[in-house]
Design an enzyme around this catalytic site. Sequence first.
Site, mmCIF file in Angstrom:
data_model
loop_
_atom_site.group_PDB
_atom_site.id
_atom_site.type_symbol
_atom_site.label_atom_id
_atom_site.label_comp_id
_atom_site.label_asym_id
_atom_site.label_seq_id
_atom_site.Cartn_x
_atom_site.Cartn_y
_atom_site.Cartn_z
ATOM 1 N N CYS A 139 19.985 29.771 1.982
ATOM 2 C CA CYS A 139 20.262 28.711 1.014
ATOM 3 C C CYS A 139 20.713 27.440 1.743
ATOM 4 C CB CYS A 139 21.335 29.196 0.048
ATOM 5 S SG CYS A 139 21.590 28.075 -1.306
ATOM 6 N N ASN A 204 13.120 31.043 2.593
ATOM 7 C CA ASN A 204 14.009 30.444 1.622
ATOM 8 C C ASN A 204 13.557 28.989 1.459
ATOM 9 O OD1 ASN A 204 16.356 29.662 0.057
ATOM 10 N ND2 ASN A 204 17.360 31.478 0.884
ATOM 11 N N THR A 205 14.292 28.220 0.725
ATOM 12 C CA THR A 205 13.830 26.870 0.396
ATOM 13 C C THR A 205 14.002 25.887 1.560
ATOM 14 O OG1 THR A 205 15.972 26.400 -0.555
ATOM 15 C CG2 THR A 205 14.249 27.160 -2.054
ATOM 16 N N CYS A 380 -22.076 14.443 13.824
ATOM 17 C CA CYS A 380 -21.168 15.360 13.125
ATOM 18 C C CYS A 380 -20.453 16.295 14.097
ATOM 19 C CB CYS A 380 -21.939 16.185 12.095
ATOM 20 S SG CYS A 380 -20.906 17.372 11.201
ATOM 21 N N CYS A 383 -15.867 18.484 11.414
ATOM 22 C CA CYS A 383 -14.409 18.433 11.204
ATOM 23 C C CYS A 383 -13.994 18.994 9.856
ATOM 24 C CB CYS A 383 -13.894 17.010 11.367
ATOM 25 S SG CYS A 383 -14.318 15.893 10.012
ATOM 26 N N CYS A 386 -15.325 16.116 5.055
ATOM 27 C CA CYS A 386 -16.236 15.878 3.923
ATOM 28 C C CYS A 386 -16.160 17.023 2.926
ATOM 29 C CB CYS A 386 -17.668 15.654 4.408
ATOM 30 S SG CYS A 386 -18.320 16.963 5.450
ATOM 31 N N CYS A 390 -14.869 16.491 -0.964
ATOM 32 C CA CYS A 390 -15.948 16.591 -1.954
ATOM 33 C C CYS A 390 -15.419 17.225 -3.239
ATOM 34 C CB CYS A 390 -17.091 17.441 -1.408
ATOM 35 S SG CYS A 390 -18.436 17.653 -2.599
#
Lengths: 434, 439
Positions: A139, A204-205, A380, A383, A386, A390
């Site tokens: 916590c 935990n958070t 290309c 990676c 796209c 999309c």
Amino acid sequence: MADLTTDFLGIKSPNPFWLASAPPTDKEYNVRRAYEAGWGGVVWKTLGSEGPPVVNVNGPRYGAIYGADRRLLGLNNIELITDRPLEVNLEEIARVKADYPDRALIVSLMVPCEEQAWKDILPRVMETNADGIELNFGCPHGMAERGMGSAVGQVPEYIEMVTRWCKTYYDRPVIVKLTPNITDVRKPAHAAKNGGADAVSLINTINSITSVNLDAMSPEPMIDGKGTHGGYCGPAVKPIAMNMVAEIARDPGTRGMPISGIGGVTTWRDAAEFMALGCGNVQVCTAAMTYGFKVVAEMKSGLSQWMDEKGYTSTADFIGKAVPNVTDWQYLNLNYVAKAKIDQDACISCGRCYAACEDTSHQAIAMSADRTFTVIDAECVACNLCVDVCPVEDCITMEAMAPGTTDPRTGKVVQKDYANWTTHPNNPGAVAAE
Amino acid sequence: MTSPTAPGIVAGRLSADLLTAGFADLHAPLDRHEAHVAADRCYFCYDAPCMTACPTGIDIPLFIRQISTGTPEAAARTILESNILGGMCARVCPTEDLCEGACVREAAEGKPVEIGRLQRYATDTVLTRQGHPFTRAAETGKRVAVVGAGPAGLSCAHRLAMLGHAVTLYDARPKAGGLNEYGIAAYKSTDGFAQREVAWLLGIGGITLDAGKVLGGELSLDTLSDEFDAVFLGVGLGGVNALGIDGDDHDGVRDAVSFIAELRQSTDLSALPVGRNVVVIGGGMTAVDAAVQSKLLGAESVTIAYRRGREAMGASRYEQDLAASHGVRILFNVKPHAVHADAIDLEYTSDDGTGLRGTGETMTLSADQVFRAIGQTLTTDGGLTVEGRKIKVTGAGRTTRDGVWAGGDCALGGDDLTVTAVAQGRDAALDIHAVLTGA
């Protein structure tokens, strides 16, 4: 229908969905309703030492991050441990456990880092006949300022020490709940193991400020003009939680140690992913707080359907199955070459792939006057941006190039064999391939 | 009170409550949350097709994103910079044929982003909450006459004023607004929106409205050209085509545009007479507006008779469906043959590629009232060259006479839409500015 029964540390539950220690599990009324709704187990909201209980703020305890249509993506809270008397909680736990022997009931604890404090409370928990305890070392707000919660979880030596006391004075399973507010989650996990913990649960958070009120110039949730950091949870934290789970699951020092997965589990798929990364079960809070206890019905039906489709007859069939495929970057296959491919029939010509690639990536998508978008293989690098932007599912896919073909970007022939950075000629520390 | 079945052309066919409900806002405005949800559906397309489809070229993805981030005032500014009548266009544009028709989500799932309603959300925010968002440039000392205070004239006048010119805005009618005020179905422009928008637009300053002046009457192009540094004509199409058949001059035969104008100016719809059996001749938006409003006034049966097939109809499919949903029947491939005291003969038509012809087969419909909605004509050309029954213009609305520009329905080119008129008025203003300042 697949069998969802799970056995975690010898604790049987009809399904792997437990409610995490949090506001939904603060009292008998809620926990009974949760069990009736079908939850497999409950971790009772953290108990503190005997004496006057803690007090909570009387203003907002929660702050939220929203997606479209106010879909709650992330929740932040500044609530402390239970603010009800210890005696009341213990009586309720005993009653509920007696009435629901087939459900898991774990008691979360947080008392000062003094042996006597643990020595005092553990026998009382034992009397409730609860199935085990979870040590709240996570916590991050309020209690940490008093030397408890994440203040313990951030010091491996304290974790080990307190865990050992618990294993000494309590003879049922001890789960150590870890805080993500550290740099390397493996260190506290090692400490828990060294202290004799039966399992870890995480995360935990996360320390967080969800929003700033721009009129009052105060963090939110805002209490009389001021705010403090809270603990962040919900769908937004799932990727962070899964990475930490995977780090522990694959670390040589903790491999095989039971893990209870926590962090943004909202659907059956989230649970399946955590479990594939080595979790024996999952704990849920934000989804229940957002939608009510009924959400577990979808989690159970979804997991069951998926298991049937995959031919898994028990949860043990897939728990940890993805762990061997979690590796370091240096071991990724550099000989694997893929190219983006756009399905022109599925394409709706929004041009997002083009904007993303042209403005921010590799100028590897061409746009024609009639808004036809095509991948330029010679540019290309696969990676995946796209694909990610999309809006149409499966419209853009990454297609692996077959070994023997030539990558038009590099002019090199795609190799069939696996080769990684450790042996790459550009790596100054490369080792010669055997 | 009479009833829908009362014979003849009579008033008070429906109760006040039914009239109020029928003529209420066609699309209720979006509230803040609805707007955010609707805005979130926008994909922020690259070089967005919706923008290309908008005659005024509004940056639609940007204004929708501004709505989604809680700044509808900024969204409105984005809209109004391109289209000063963005509020009215949000209500009357055939978005299904323009921005929403081009929306990629229309292609993807047949459900476009609700651009029109979002535009209304943004512009309503500014029109109701803020003063005028633009300021005038320093006075240039140049004076421009704008004739016609419809969409083209208002747009032109506003842009000229913003650029620092002094504008005198003339209109033949008592009120400014043109078809926004007199020619659009009442349920598309409720609560006096057209006048509110005009008043707001004039908030820029530098525009003097002079209503009740007609070109060819009180005004002559020669005088205007002498008195002003430039003249813009946005006089619209004041005439209505005749049916050219027997009975065209019958008492029950009327122009749809005058019916709509009367309805728009009426303060008591229960006093407005309408036929029991109404037949509207035509296939454009005016035909639909007249037909639906006849039905809303309580006509028992309303029929639109259009001489060609559905695909050729000027009214969009959305408008056709709107008419159908109000109980209007649309007959295709029929043309008027003769009008009688309480009936109309229609003749079926066919077109084998050499032109539309009657087949000789006829039908007779009961008709107390017949509306002509078969197109409008130029009533005044100011002595300018006319081509295709409209004032000939080139470039940004330049007529054949130096110093005189024209735009909107009266000028050649473009669809006869509010949004097209706004674009033409704006572009002419920019061209006038360039000529006057040598910019």
